[in-house]
Write a protein that holds these residues in place. Structure first.
Motif, PDB file in Angstrom:
ATOM      1  N   VAL A  51       1.050  -1.035  -0.284  1.00 41.52           N
ATOM      2  CA  VAL A  51       0.064  -0.114  -0.379  1.00 41.52           C
ATOM      3  C   VAL A  51       0.635   1.353   0.129  1.00 41.52           C
ATOM      4  O   VAL A  51       1.731   1.592   0.430  1.00 41.52           O
ATOM      5  CB  VAL A  51      -0.920  -0.077   1.048  1.00 41.52           C
ATOM      6  CG1 VAL A  51      -1.560   1.500   1.441  1.00 41.52           C
ATOM      7  CG2 VAL A  51      -1.485  -0.907   0.860  1.00 41.52           C
ATOM      8  N   PHE A  52       0.890   2.536  -0.715  1.00 41.72           N
ATOM      9  CA  PHE A  52       1.024   3.086  -0.752  1.00 41.72           C
ATOM     10  C   PHE A  52       0.121   4.629  -0.610  1.00 41.72           C
ATOM     11  O   PHE A  52      -0.477   4.728  -1.011  1.00 41.72           O
ATOM     12  CB  PHE A  52       2.099   3.603  -2.292  1.00 41.72           C
ATOM     13  CG  PHE A  52       2.792   5.126  -2.692  1.00 41.72           C
ATOM     14  CD1 PHE A  52       3.945   4.780  -1.896  1.00 41.72           C
ATOM     15  CD2 PHE A  52       2.499   5.484  -3.063  1.00 41.72           C
ATOM     16  CE1 PHE A  52       4.862   6.021  -1.704  1.00 41.72           C
ATOM     17  CE2 PHE A  52       2.856   7.249  -3.173  1.00 41.72           C
ATOM     18  CZ  PHE A  52       4.047   6.743  -2.718  1.00 41.72           C
ATOM     19  N   GLN A  53       1.153   4.925   0.399  1.00 46.50           N
ATOM     20  CA  GLN A  53      -0.174   6.790   0.370  1.00 46.50           C
ATOM     21  C   GLN A  53       1.402   7.811   0.046  1.00 46.50           C
ATOM     22  O   GLN A  53       1.969   7.318   0.874  1.00 46.50           O
ATOM     23  CB  GLN A  53      -0.642   6.926   2.005  1.00 46.50           C
ATOM     24  CG  GLN A  53      -2.062   5.409   2.268  1.00 46.50           C
ATOM     25  CD  GLN A  53      -1.878   5.563   3.305  1.00 46.50           C
ATOM     26  OE1 GLN A  53      -1.323   5.477   4.740  1.00 46.50           O
ATOM     27  NE2 GLN A  53      -3.424   5.210   3.845  1.00 46.50           N
ATOM     28  N   VAL A  99       5.524  17.478   1.395  1.00 44.52           N
ATOM     29  CA  VAL A  99       5.156  16.064   1.167  1.00 44.52           C
ATOM     30  C   VAL A  99       5.196  14.737   2.224  1.00 44.52           C
ATOM     31  O   VAL A  99       6.725  15.191   2.796  1.00 44.52           O
ATOM     32  CB  VAL A  99       6.356  15.692  -0.318  1.00 44.52           C
ATOM     33  CG1 VAL A  99       5.304  14.088  -1.202  1.00 44.52           C
ATOM     34  CG2 VAL A  99       5.219  16.990  -1.524  1.00 44.52           C
ATOM     35  N   ALA A 100       4.547  13.644   2.332  1.00 48.62           N
ATOM     36  CA  ALA A 100       5.227  12.988   3.301  1.00 48.62           C
ATOM     37  C   ALA A 100       4.565  11.468   2.112  1.00 48.62           C
ATOM     38  O   ALA A 100       3.478  11.534   1.939  1.00 48.62           O
ATOM     39  CB  ALA A 100       4.732  12.810   4.487  1.00 48.62           C
ATOM     40  N   SER A 101       5.402  10.626   2.116  1.00 49.55           N
ATOM     41  CA  SER A 101       4.647   9.148   1.686  1.00 49.55           C
ATOM     42  C   SER A 101       5.148   8.193   2.842  1.00 49.55           C
ATOM     43  O   SER A 101       5.872   8.686   3.483  1.00 49.55           O
ATOM     44  CB  SER A 101       4.921   9.321   0.591  1.00 49.55           C
ATOM     45  OG  SER A 101       6.761   9.258   0.925  1.00 49.55           O
ATOM     46  N   ARG A 102       4.113   7.469   2.193  1.00 51.64           N
ATOM     47  CA  ARG A 102       4.412   6.344   3.486  1.00 51.64           C
ATOM     48  C   ARG A 102       4.266   4.932   2.530  1.00 51.64           C
ATOM     49  O   ARG A 102       3.053   4.583   1.904  1.00 51.64           O
ATOM     50  CB  ARG A 102       3.546   6.285   4.450  1.00 51.64           C
ATOM     51  CG  ARG A 102       4.054   5.485   5.457  1.00 51.64           C
ATOM     52  CD  ARG A 102       2.917   4.874   6.622  1.00 51.64           C
ATOM     53  NE  ARG A 102       3.122   3.654   7.661  1.00 51.64           N
ATOM     54  CZ  ARG A 102       3.845   3.546   8.208  1.00 51.64           C
ATOM     55  NH1 ARG A 102       4.930   4.694   8.647  1.00 51.64           N
ATOM     56  NH2 ARG A 102       3.812   2.864   9.642  1.00 51.64           N
ATOM     57  N   SER A 103       5.176   3.979   2.330  1.00 58.28           N
ATOM     58  CA  SER A 103       4.706   1.982   2.065  1.00 58.28           C
ATOM     59  C   SER A 103       5.125   1.616   2.420  1.00 58.28           C
ATOM     60  O   SER A 103       5.855   1.631   3.505  1.00 58.28           O
ATOM     61  CB  SER A 103       5.599   2.266   0.673  1.00 58.28           C
ATOM     62  OG  SER A 103       6.819   2.193   1.180  1.00 58.28           O
ATOM     63  N   THR A 104       4.067   0.086   2.282  1.00 53.06           N
ATOM     64  CA  THR A 104       4.239  -0.850   2.634  1.00 53.06           C
ATOM     65  C   THR A 104       4.011  -2.400   2.135  1.00 53.06           C
ATOM     66  O   THR A 104       2.924  -2.089   1.138  1.00 53.06           O
ATOM     67  CB  THR A 104       2.665  -0.853   3.899  1.00 53.06           C
ATOM     68  OG1 THR A 104       1.859  -1.272   3.111  1.00 53.06           O
ATOM     69  CG2 THR A 104       2.717  -0.439   5.190  1.00 53.06           C
ATOM     70  N   GLN A 119       7.755   1.352   5.024  1.00 53.01           N
ATOM     71  CA  GLN A 119       8.660   2.638   5.058  1.00 53.01           C
ATOM     72  C   GLN A 119       8.232   3.927   4.877  1.00 53.01           C
ATOM     73  O   GLN A 119       7.007   4.559   4.400  1.00 53.01           O
ATOM     74  CB  GLN A 119       9.456   2.438   3.341  1.00 53.01           C
ATOM     75  CG  GLN A 119      10.299   1.023   3.774  1.00 53.01           C
ATOM     76  CD  GLN A 119      10.885   0.747   2.246  1.00 53.01           C
ATOM     77  OE1 GLN A 119      11.354   2.235   2.008  1.00 53.01           O
ATOM     78  NE2 GLN A 119      10.382  -0.425   1.690  1.00 53.01           N
ATOM     79  N   GLY A 120       8.802   4.913   5.152  1.00 51.15           N
ATOM     80  CA  GLY A 120       8.449   6.274   5.007  1.00 51.15           C
ATOM     81  C   GLY A 120       9.519   7.692   4.894  1.00 51.15           C
ATOM     82  O   GLY A 120      10.610   7.142   4.634  1.00 51.15           O
ATOM     83  N   ALA A 121       8.721   8.651   4.170  1.00 53.03           N
ATOM     84  CA  ALA A 121       9.548   9.689   3.412  1.00 53.03           C
ATOM     85  C   ALA A 121       8.783  10.875   3.423  1.00 53.03           C
ATOM     86  O   ALA A 121       8.296  11.524   2.998  1.00 53.03           O
ATOM     87  CB  ALA A 121      10.487   9.905   1.877  1.00 53.03           C
ATOM     88  N   LYS A 122       9.993  12.107   4.021  1.00 55.15           N
ATOM     89  CA  LYS A 122       9.060  13.201   3.581  1.00 55.15           C
ATOM     90  C   LYS A 122      10.642  14.397   3.003  1.00 55.15           C
ATOM     91  O   LYS A 122      11.752  14.564   3.139  1.00 55.15           O
ATOM     92  CB  LYS A 122       9.561  14.097   5.447  1.00 55.15           C
ATOM     93  CG  LYS A 122       8.048  13.625   5.680  1.00 55.15           C
ATOM     94  CD  LYS A 122       8.177  13.834   7.796  1.00 55.15           C
ATOM     95  CE  LYS A 122       7.137  13.949   8.382  1.00 55.15           C
ATOM     96  NZ  LYS A 122       7.069  14.011   9.225  1.00 55.15           N
TER      97      LYS A 122
END
Length: 368
Positions: A313-315, A351-356, A361-364
């Protein structure tokens, strides 16, 4: 006078008459529909004589076009390549001006009434936020526009101008197409001595050519303006939502057998996004030779992708705040007409993202 001389004189008279009528017709057309260019100076200009290679897609051309969205419309302009990833609604479409190829998105700047739409994370423009029914015209400037517009303008600039007409109007249009496509567009507007408003609604839905390539798109947009003694205060807004299936790749053998099929593992892959853009602004004539325009804009988008095929899942959440004040001074230069335009473009993005997948994992990213 000989017959030959008489015939030559008659032909010359006919040509002179036709040339006169053609010149009068051109003058009539120009008087009835004067061209307006905004991109080249960052202000509305009635005189398009500027040292720039500009193409304008007018409101009449938009109305006569069979295009279902802006990406489709841009395909009709010379020198623009549009690569649509997910069908004819243009969701996530990449626009390349002057042939930059894979880096076209990074070298083509897309503006909405002079404000940049390119996200700071290098993702594609959200075309759902710009309903075609809300567009007055599209201006395409080829060649580097970096001096006026900053980065990402090496290939050129595409400035989308929204409808700001003050005429009372209402319209409804329905569209039916192949592969289950249906669309509905409605708009209404009114004006008075104190102000005006327009509201536009858009809905589209289709099954797509391939399996699991269904898509839906909806938005509501508009503009409200209040007349002032020497200008106007206004508010532009758009709220949008779109979603579509992700059919994925096909190995060569399966593609040759049936290019519309998908691999079973991609049957539940989906993506969706929603967001809004709110932009209040002010346009004032401070003196007969000095004009001020300023806009403050807030841009927000949420993106969610369910990649069931990869158990992930990617957000992503994106926020952008911008302020673009500018002054125009018509001061002249001796006996020649001359003007100076001075302004500042301030953008602050987050921008903030999160994937599982196997692990979270996360990134900003923050950019000013």
């Amino acid at each position: 006078m000989s017959y030959r001389h008489t015939r030559s004189a008659l032909a010359a008279a006919i040509l002179a008459t036709l040339a006169s009528q053609t010149a009068q017709a051109v003058q009539t057309i120009e008087a009835a529909a004067p061209q307006v260019v905004v991109s080249a100076t960052r202000f509305a200009e009635a005189d398009p004589r500027v040292p720039a290679n500009i193409t304008v897609i007018s409101r009449e051309e938009i109305a006569a076009s069979p295009s279902l969205g802006l990406p489709d419309l841009l395909k009709s302009a010379a020198g623009i390549e549009v690569r649509s990833l997910y069908g004819n609604m243009g969701i996530d479409a990449a626009v390349d001006l002057r042939g930059f190829g894979d880096t076209g998105t990074s070298n083509t700047l897309v503006l909405l009434d002079g404000r940049r739409l390119n996200p700071i994370d290098l993702s594609a423009v959200s075309w759902s936020s710009i309903p075609l029914g809300n567009v007055e015209r599209v201006e395409i400037i080829r060649g580097s526009g970096s001096v006026l517009f900053g980065d990402r303008a090496s290939g050129g600039v595409i400035n989308i101008i929204t409808d700001k007409s003050s005429k009372p109007q209402s319209s409804v249009a329905a569209t039916v197409g192949s592969y289950g496509y249906v669309g509905l567009d409605a708009s209404t507007g009114a004006a008075s001595d104190s102000g005006r408003f327009t509201i536009n609604g858009h809905f589209a839905d289709g099954d797509g050519w391939r399996r699991n390539s269904d898509a839906s798109q909806q938005s509501i947009s508009g503009r409200g303006a209040l007349k002032l003694a020497r200008g106007e205060a206004f508010m532009d807004y758009v709220f949008y939502d779109d979603r579509n299936g992700l059919p994925g790749y096909l190995p060569t053998a399966q593609y040759r057998d049936d290019p519309r099929q998908i691999l079973a593992k991609f049957s539940k892959d989906k993506q969706r996004r929603d967001g809004y853009l709110v932009r209040p602004g002010l346009a004032l004539e401070l003196t007969p030779s000095l004009a001020l325009e300023v806009e403050l804009a807030a841009d927000h988008e949420n993106y969610h992708a369910d990649n069931v095929s990869f158990a992930s899942v990617f957000q992503r959440r994106r926020d952008m705040l911008s302020l673009t004040p500018r002054l125009r001074w018509n001061h002249g230069l001796g006996n020649m007409a001359s003007q100076t335009v001075v302004g500042i473009d301030y953008y602050d993005g987050d921008v903030a993202s999160r994937s599982t997948t196997y692990a979270a994992q996360g990134a900003k990213q923050q950019s000013t």
